[in-house]
Design an enzyme around this catalytic site. Structure first.
Site, mmCIF file in Angstrom:
data_model
loop_
_atom_site.group_PDB
_atom_site.id
_atom_site.type_symbol
_atom_site.label_atom_id
_atom_site.label_comp_id
_atom_site.label_asym_id
_atom_site.label_seq_id
_atom_site.Cartn_x
_atom_site.Cartn_y
_atom_site.Cartn_z
ATOM 1 N N HIS A 153 0.925 -1.084 -0.020
ATOM 2 C CA HIS A 153 0.000 0.125 0.137
ATOM 3 C C HIS A 153 0.935 1.452 0.089
ATOM 4 C CE1 HIS A 153 0.969 0.460 4.331
ATOM 5 N NE2 HIS A 153 0.857 -0.699 4.513
ATOM 6 N N ASP A 154 0.273 2.225 -0.755
ATOM 7 C CA ASP A 154 0.835 3.552 -0.827
ATOM 8 C C ASP A 154 2.252 3.679 -1.288
ATOM 9 O OD1 ASP A 154 -1.338 5.177 1.069
ATOM 10 O OD2 ASP A 154 -0.867 3.213 2.316
ATOM 11 N N GLY A 159 4.971 -1.095 2.560
ATOM 12 C CA GLY A 159 4.336 0.072 2.331
ATOM 13 C C GLY A 159 4.989 1.395 2.520
#
Length: 455
Positions: A264-265, A282
């Site tokens: 994520h991200d 992440g």
């Protein structure tokens, strides 16, 4: 409104022996009724089944689809388009159809959104229901623009570009946009809220746009953005962002090899290569033209500078300066990424940092006399200092070789020392543009520090 066989052929591309609607008895903008007269002369009756002719159920569904196509394609906006099957759901066959039966088909449009349409269809013989099904279609501009396997599942609000290919058992979920010439191979899952740029290929078994594995995530809507001309190889996973309305980003022209994981991200630049089974945690940022070796692990919030190369099996738990080659567990700087720089046509001159040191009045004596000045760097890099005229001096830092003991911390400190032993530290760090590392210290602190040399 009614249509005879010639008018039907003006709307549908189908021809003998696969045109299965003989006449349309009734047609509105969202409903149609048509008939098919079956005879023993139909080719399929000869082998289905010898001595016991029965119309194949798939052809009954096809006839309902053709009737759906007549009302879907009989509008000015749909002129020149063709309807491809995208899904068949809840098909039921109640009674067999035999030679001599006249089949009455009734279809209704349930929903149209973008290029995706859903209809329901029923087939009757002598007033008795013989078959029914729910059907989903993709409306495209020509026979070759979109090739969608009939087993693929496509959400009604997905946006499909031109010349898109979608393989067997693929799943295209809510809020997904596929640009022109995108290829989605078999068993790929594009779960939600993902935008894929044109000419990108997603290979067999990859899972894109699935929910983050961050425990703090509570189902907030977030996104994945994949650029143009990327090649996402087999079994790659790319998670959506963990923060509402945030986006996990993959730039243009990236190559992600088999079993790479992007958490994520993450924000990846352009022209990046990540080798097999590398795991990217992440919030990692990668600048342009980075190369990550196979099985490498990048911990969360790390930043990998432009043209850096990470060796296979490395553990990276802090920032990596631009243009460096690092390797190990934990990863250490081994050398400058000379081959990478050469391949990207970076000149030798651009591999040297030249820093002009501003001075103040207390330094004039130091600058204008022959007092010696020496310099070194925290990474053991060769440094030379040249006095200029007036109140300037120039320090040149050569990045040609780095010792194996230098750690990858994303920064190099330049120590400038006067004959009296006073020193000033100037911290250097990488940036994407310009190529040379930038000066981190503010001008005021730099001048104040340099004043110590004259002391």
């Amino acid at each position: 409104m009614t249509f005879n066989i010639n008018e039907i052929m003006d709307i549908l591309p189908h021809r003998y022996p696969f045109l299965l609607i003989d006449r349309v008895l009734e047609a509105t903008t969202n409903r149609a009724v048509g008939i098919k007269n079956t005879t023993i002369n139909e080719q399929y009756f000869q082998g289905h089944f010898p001595g016991h002719p029965v119309m194949p159920g798939v052809l009954i569904i096809e006839a309902m689809a053709q009737l759906s196509g007549i009302i879907l394609l009989n509008t000015p906006a749909s002129k020149g388009k063709i309807a491809y099957f995208a899904a068949i759901n809840d098909a039921r066959f109640r009674k067999p159809v035999i030679p001599g039966d006249q089949i009455r088909f009734e279809v209704e449009i349930q929903k149209i959104k973008g290029p995706i349409a859903k209809t329901t269809g029923k087939a009757f013989v002598d007033g008795n229901l013989v078959a029914e099904a729910d059907m989903t279609f993709s409306l495209v501009n020509s026979l070759i623009e979109t090739l969608i396997d009939p087993t693929a599942r496509i959400h009604p609000n997905a946006v499909i570009g031109k010349d898109v290919r979608i393989g067997a058992n693929a799943f295209i979920g809510e809020g997904v946009t596929l640009g022109n010439n995108v290829t989605i191979e078999a068993n790929v899952v594009i779960e939600k809220w993902t935008n894929i740029g044109e000419n990108t290929q997603i290979r067999y078994g990859s899972i894109i746009g699935n929910a983050t594995q961050d425990k703090k995530h509570k189902g907030e809507k977030s996104y994945v953005e994949i650029g143009k001309n990327c090649d996402i190889r087999e079994y790659v996973t790319i998670n959506r962002a963990s923060i509402q309305n945030a986006t996990t980003i993959i730039g243009d022209n990236c190559l992600l090899l088999t079993m790479v994981h992007i958490a994520h991200d993450c924000v990846l630049g352009n022209n990046i290569v990540i080798s097999n089974a590398a795991q990217i945690a992440g919030h990692v940022t990668m600048e342009n033209k980075v190369i990550i070796g196979g099985m490498a692990g990048i911990t969360q919030f790390s930043r990998i500078g432009t043209m850096a190369m990470v060796g296979g099996y490395s553990k990276v738990n802090q920032d990596v300066p631009p243009y460096m080659l690092i390797e190990g567990n934990p990863a250490c700087i081994r050398s400058m990424n000379i081959i990478g720089l050469e391949r990207n046509e970076v000149s030798k001159a651009d591999q040297t940092l030249t820093l002009t040191l501003p001075t103040t009045a207390p330094l004039n004596t130091f600058i204008n006399t022959s007092l010696p000045v020496t310099a070194s760097s925290s990474a053991g890099l060769p440094v030379s200092v040249t006095k200029g005229s007036g109140s300037t001096a120039t320090a040149t830092l050569n990045y040609s070789v780095l010792p194996t003991t230098a750690q990858a911390g994303g920064k190099v400190t330049l120590h400038v020392t006067s004959a009296q032993g006073a020193t000033v530290d100037v911290t250097l760090a990488g940036s994407v543009e310009p190529l040379r590392p930038r000066l981190v210290a503010t001008p005021a602190s730099l001048v104040a520090g340099l004043a110590l040399i004259g002391g």
